[in-house]
Each structure stands twice: as structure tokens, then as C-alpha cells.
Design an enzyme around this catalytic site. Structure first.
Site, PDB file in Angstrom:
ATOM      1  N   HIS A   1       0.837  -1.209   0.000  1.00 46.76           N
ATOM      2  CA  HIS A   1       0.000   0.000   0.000  1.00 46.76           C
ATOM      3  C   HIS A   1       0.870   1.257   0.000  1.00 46.76           C
ATOM      4  O   HIS A   1       0.418   2.320   0.404  1.00 46.76           O
ATOM      5  CB  HIS A   1      -0.937   0.011   1.208  1.00 46.76           C
ATOM      6  CG  HIS A   1      -1.634  -1.292   1.439  1.00 46.76           C
ATOM      7  ND1 HIS A   1      -1.166  -2.236   2.337  1.00 46.76           N
ATOM      8  CD2 HIS A   1      -2.723  -1.829   0.857  1.00 46.76           C
ATOM      9  CE1 HIS A   1      -1.968  -3.298   2.312  1.00 46.76           C
ATOM     10  NE2 HIS A   1      -2.908  -3.083   1.423  1.00 46.76           N
ATOM     11  N   ALA A   2       2.118   1.100  -0.406  1.00 44.40           N
ATOM     12  CA  ALA A   2       3.028   2.229  -0.647  1.00 44.40           C
ATOM     13  C   ALA A   2       3.444   3.002   0.604  1.00 44.40           C
ATOM     14  O   ALA A   2       3.766   4.182   0.516  1.00 44.40           O
ATOM     15  CB  ALA A   2       2.435   3.177  -1.688  1.00 44.40           C
TER      16      ALA A   2
END
Ligand code: FES
Length: 177
Positions: A138-139
Site C-alpha cells: 500500500h506504498a
């Protein structure tokens, strides 16, 4: 509200993990400080002699990936430059040994040791150049001291396990410094 609740649950989960790791380490230490063998919580020795600057080594300890990164002097100096973008730059809400609650989050500036699991949902981040660790799920991203940047969903810095140096180029993971 929901985000706050999730953050609290994550912190509890991370604290429980750290407690379990500490308990595992305690099982292998006699009061005298002598290390004895234990199948799961045994300390893990890591040789650093062949770890060049800028390189990350991942070892397994207590069924978890543990990173050992040899940072350059420039990478260590750069840790001071982006603290306004970090959630917890002073690691006040983080899990680390007392000797690692500093800007580098390490016993020695050049050697960084951390549990290589994202504090969001436990994915495995990867080293992105000599700038940060990026979690592909999810970065979320973490600087080279494992401090989380504000931009992603993770809100807690990476966990630092107990460790000490047995010699200049030899680490022992799982025992207090
Ligand atoms: Fe790392 Fe979600 S698990 S960002």
C-alpha cells in the site's frame, strides 16, 4: 475514528510481537549473561565482514526477516534532512532497544538492524536505492532508520530487535547490548 482504532490495534500487535521477541531472548540468557541454546529464541550471529556499504542483508530470526544494512556516511547524514515528513521522527511511539532511540535508530551509525516487516499489515518492504524502504502493498515508505513517512497508511516505525556487537564485524541478534 476507525483509523485511530486501527492504529491502536496495530500498536498493540507490534508491542505484543516485541514482547514475545524479548521473552524469546530472555529464555536463552542465564542471569550470569551466559547464552544457552534454544531452538526458537536462540540469538543469531551475523558476520558483517563481507557486507559492503549500501548493501542490505536479510537473515531469518524467530521466523521473521531481519535486515542488516550497512549505511554510507552520506545516508546517515541524510537522516536529518527529512524529519518534518516523518510520523514519529524521535521514535517515541516505536519499539526499539533503549540504545537505539536516536536519529539513526542503531547502536552504530553505519549498521542498521530492523525487523523487515511493514507495520501496516506486515508485508515485506524493499530497499529503494539508498533513499528509503518501500512497501509494495500500500506504498508506505520508511527512511533508512526505519522511520515511517507520513504519506502512506503505516503510522508506526519499523521494529528494532535487541542486538549487540560481539566484535567489530560480528552482530548477535536477540540479546541486549
Ligand atoms: Fe505495507 Fe500496507 S502492508 S503499506
Amino acid at each position: 475514528m476507525e483509523r485511530s482504532g486501527m492504529t491502536q490495534r496495530r500498536r498493540i500487535m507490534i508491542a505484543a510481537t516485541a514482547s514475545a521477541m524479548a521473552a524469546g531472548a530472555a529464555m536463552v540468557m542465564r542471569p550470569s549473561g551466559v547464552v544457552i541454546a534454544h531452538p526458537h529464541g536462540a540469538p543469531l550471529a551475523v558476520d558483517l565482514a563481507d557486507l559492503p556499504e549500501g548493501k542490505l542483508r536479510t537473515v531469518e530470526w524467530q521466523d521473521k526477516p531481519v535486515w542488516v544494512l550497512r549505511r554510507s556516511a552520506a545516508a546517515v547524514a541524510a537522516l536529518a534532512a527529512h524529519e518534518v515528513r516523518l510520523v514519529d521522527p524521535d521514535s517515541l511511539q516505536s519499539i526499539q532497544p533503549p540504545g537505539c532511540q536516536n536519529r539513526q535508530r542503531s547502536l552504530r551509525p553505519e549498521i542498521f538492524v530492523a525487523i523487515g516487516l511493514c507495520t501496516h499489515q506486515g508485508c515485506a518492504p524493499g530497499l529503494r536505492g539508498e533513499t528509503d524502504f518501500l512497501c509494495p502493498c500500500h506504498a508506505s515508505s520508511f527512511d533508512l532508520a526505519g522511520r515511517v513517512f507520513k504519506a502512506g497508511p503505516a503510522t508506526v516505525n519499523l521494529v528494532i530487535p535487541a542486538y549487540r556487537f560481539e566484535a567489530d564485524n560480528r552482530l548477535l541478534i536477540g540479546v541486549d547490548a
